[in-house]
Write a protein that holds these residues in place. Structure first.
Motif, PDB file in Angstrom:
ATOM      1  N   UNK A  45      24.889  11.189  37.596  1.00 41.24           N
ATOM      2  CA  UNK A  45      23.264  11.820  38.375  1.00 41.24           C
ATOM      3  C   UNK A  45      23.952  11.896  39.526  1.00 41.24           C
ATOM      4  N   UNK A  46      24.514  11.857  40.266  1.00 37.84           N
ATOM      5  CA  UNK A  46      24.452  12.359  41.631  1.00 37.84           C
ATOM      6  C   UNK A  46      25.043  13.392  41.782  1.00 37.84           C
ATOM      7  N   UNK A  47      25.958  13.485  41.012  1.00 38.83           N
ATOM      8  CA  UNK A  47      26.428  15.386  40.974  1.00 38.83           C
ATOM      9  C   UNK A  47      25.147  16.065  40.601  1.00 38.83           C
ATOM     10  N   UNK A  48      24.885  15.902  39.512  1.00 40.39           N
ATOM     11  CA  UNK A  48      23.846  16.795  38.551  1.00 40.39           C
ATOM     12  C   UNK A  48      22.593  16.703  39.766  1.00 40.39           C
ATOM     13  N   UNK A  49      22.265  15.810  40.646  1.00 38.41           N
ATOM     14  CA  UNK A  49      21.334  15.884  42.024  1.00 38.41           C
ATOM     15  C   UNK A  49      21.699  17.135  42.603  1.00 38.41           C
ATOM     16  N   UNK A  50      23.216  16.381  43.170  1.00 39.57           N
ATOM     17  CA  UNK A  50      23.339  17.516  44.425  1.00 39.57           C
ATOM     18  C   UNK A  50      23.231  19.132  43.449  1.00 39.57           C
ATOM     19  N   UNK A  51      23.435  18.751  42.830  1.00 38.48           N
ATOM     20  CA  UNK A  51      23.553  20.419  42.087  1.00 38.48           C
ATOM     21  C   UNK A  51      21.882  21.006  42.032  1.00 38.48           C
ATOM     22  N   UNK A  52      20.991  20.058  41.784  1.00 38.40           N
ATOM     23  CA  UNK A  52      19.675  20.272  41.712  1.00 38.40           C
ATOM     24  C   UNK A  52      19.053  20.830  42.913  1.00 38.40           C
ATOM     25  N   UNK A  53      19.446  20.265  44.046  1.00 37.69           N
ATOM     26  CA  UNK A  53      19.759  20.876  46.035  1.00 37.69           C
ATOM     27  C   UNK A  53      20.006  21.946  46.066  1.00 37.69           C
ATOM     28  N   UNK A  82      25.467  17.808  30.466  1.00 35.87           N
ATOM     29  CA  UNK A  82      24.743  18.490  30.173  1.00 35.87           C
ATOM     30  C   UNK A  82      22.948  18.031  29.985  1.00 35.87           C
ATOM     31  N   UNK A  83      22.818  16.873  29.465  1.00 32.04           N
ATOM     32  CA  UNK A  83      21.591  16.740  29.925  1.00 32.04           C
ATOM     33  C   UNK A  83      21.323  16.456  31.333  1.00 32.04           C
ATOM     34  N   UNK A  84      21.910  15.704  31.645  1.00 24.79           N
ATOM     35  CA  UNK A  84      21.978  15.874  33.574  1.00 24.79           C
ATOM     36  C   UNK A  84      21.467  17.148  34.181  1.00 24.79           C
ATOM     37  N   UNK A  85      22.314  18.061  33.272  1.00 23.79           N
ATOM     38  CA  UNK A  85      22.126  19.220  34.446  1.00 23.79           C
ATOM     39  C   UNK A  85      20.835  19.997  33.527  1.00 23.79           C
ATOM     40  N   UNK A  86      20.609  19.669  32.910  1.00 26.12           N
ATOM     41  CA  UNK A  86      19.319  20.594  31.600  1.00 26.12           C
ATOM     42  C   UNK A  86      18.190  20.683  32.216  1.00 26.12           C
ATOM     43  N   UNK A  87      18.175  18.717  32.639  1.00 27.15           N
ATOM     44  CA  UNK A  87      16.805  18.564  33.003  1.00 27.15           C
ATOM     45  C   UNK A  87      16.316  18.939  34.005  1.00 27.15           C
ATOM     46  N   UNK A  88      17.839  19.371  35.204  1.00 26.18           N
ATOM     47  CA  UNK A  88      17.584  19.941  37.225  1.00 26.18           C
ATOM     48  C   UNK A  88      18.169  21.142  36.614  1.00 26.18           C
ATOM     49  N   UNK A  89      17.262  21.722  35.039  1.00 23.82           N
ATOM     50  CA  UNK A  89      16.796  23.118  35.191  1.00 23.82           C
ATOM     51  C   UNK A  89      18.258  24.171  35.571  1.00 23.82           C
ATOM     52  N   UNK A  90      19.451  23.628  35.453  1.00 25.79           N
ATOM     53  CA  UNK A  90      20.731  24.378  35.694  1.00 25.79           C
ATOM     54  C   UNK A  90      21.295  25.138  34.782  1.00 25.79           C
TER      55      UNK A  90
END
Length: 388
Positions: free
Chosen positions: A135-143, A178-186
């Motif tokens: 989740x931390x890395x996914x949030x980093x990519x979201x920003x 994949x779920x984490x990234x897709x939830x952040x539209x990556x």
């Protein structure tokens, strides 16, 4: 119909697999810029191999080292060095960047490197096995959104990941990522290579991609791990030419559906039309590698493509501008074999200079494995046409 983006299309255009991960999906204007760069032999895309180490140990990997092996060879470049390298690449005209490994997220300064390269204005893609994306890395990519995250998929179950990658939780980790990234539209793309260890999962991997509505690029051809010092019996870790041809045939049927019959006939007609062509000798790589793209390995050495082995150019000694000039000269003078350019299978073959070197030991060599694979594929097409 399955949402497959076949690697055969990519290799058909003779663009190196990893470099294609930078340029695949670019816009019309960006494609125009890439074409202009190729015409002028100017660099527009680069791959930075941050480290050769990985948190998995896949049987067929062409580059992977343990941390111990890596440290015995040298040291990883730090964030400042990679960002400085990125600035020099930008100064030469580079616009697109691919971060890869090994597993790039293992680099202790990955975030600093990634942010620094983006600040330079680079359009960044990432190759990863996705097992370290929490989740931390996914949030980093979201920003700090990358152009795309290219995920290597090795199977459709934890059992397959355990057998192939020595990671008994791998599939669960990838699905969670994949779920984490897709939830952040990556934007995500899946790549997978069929091996003897995951061929039973082939349909399930495609279904997995369809379930999450992710483009997928499967391939049944796997390079020998020619960057390894000890190759061992690498053929034990890849399909036989017939098995590779049959897997490709099955993938083509899934991709093309009702259009496969017409595709098979057109392909066979093309093969027949190319019979008995006179051999010709060509120079250069015939792709973007060393023409408008380059690869920098974890020790700061330049080469045209990460799939190549052998001589590299020391950037610390020659600098970016001179290293690129030296690479241009080396690539443009490379002599290829005289069989492949006029082979009847040219338009369906995965061949490139890297596969020639990997399969036959030299750029001028003939990759017999691919010849055999193409012959078997032709037989399958003929059998299909005769059956319908």
């Amino acid at each position: 119909m399955y949402k497959i983006r076949r690697c055969s299309r990519l290799f058909k255009r003779q663009v190196g697999g990893n470099l294609m991960e930078i340029l695949d999906g670019i816009s019309t204007m960006e494609n125009y810029l890439c074409d202009m760069a190729s015409m002028e032999w100017r660099p527009i895309a680069a791959t930075f191999e941050l480290l050769p180490a990985c948190n998995m140990d896949c049987k067929m990997c062409y580059v992977r080292m343990s941390m111990k092996e890596m440290n015995e060879r040298g040291r990883m470049m730090n964030a400042d060095e990679w960002i400085e390298m990125g600035q020099k690449a930008v100064d030469e005209g580079v616009l697109f960047m691919l971060l890869t490994g090994g597993e790039p997220l293992l680099h202790p300064q990955f975030k600093e490197i990634y942010e620094g390269l983006r600040r330079l204005g680079l359009i960044v893609n990432i190759n990863t096995n996705a097992t370290l994306i929490d989740e931390e890395m996914a949030n980093f990519f979201a920003k700090n959104k990358p152009r795309r995250v290219n995920i290597s998929l090795y199977g459709a179950s934890n059992e397959t990941y355990k057998n192939l990658c020595n990671n008994p939780k791998g599939f669960t980790q990838v699905e969670n990522a994949i779920k984490l990234l897709k939830a952040r539209n990556i934007h995500i793309k899946l790549n997978f290579c069929i091996t003897p260890y995951n061929i039973m999962d082939m349909d399930k991997m495609i279904e997995f991609a369809e379930k999450y509505e992710i483009p997928v690029a499967p391939t049944s051809y796997m390079y020998p791990p020619n960057r390894k010092e000890k190759l061992g019996d690498y053929n034990a870790h890849r399909l036989t030419p017939y098995e590779a041809a049959k897997a490709r045939f099955d993938l083509d049927i899934k991709e093309k559906g009702d259009e496969f019959g017409a595709f098979a006939k057109t392909t066979l007609d093309d093969i027949k039309s190319r019979e008995n062509l006179e051999p010709i000798c060509e120079r250069g790589f015939g792709c973007r590698a060393g023409n408008s793209t380059f690869w920098i390995n974890w020790q700061g050495e330049m080469t045209a493509c990460g799939m190549l082995s052998g001589e590299t150019i020391d950037l610390k000694k020659h600098g970016m501008k001179q290293s690129w000039k030296m690479l241009n000269e080396k690539v443009s003078c490379t002599k290829r074999n005289d069989k492949c350019p006029t082979c009847k299978y040219k338009n369906i073959c995965y061949v490139c200079v890297a596969s020639c070197q990997a399969e036959a030991g030299a750029f001028e060599g003939v990759p017999q494995y691919l010849c055999d694979m193409n012959e078997e594929y032709e037989k399958l097409l003929i059998k299909h046409i005769n059956y319908i």
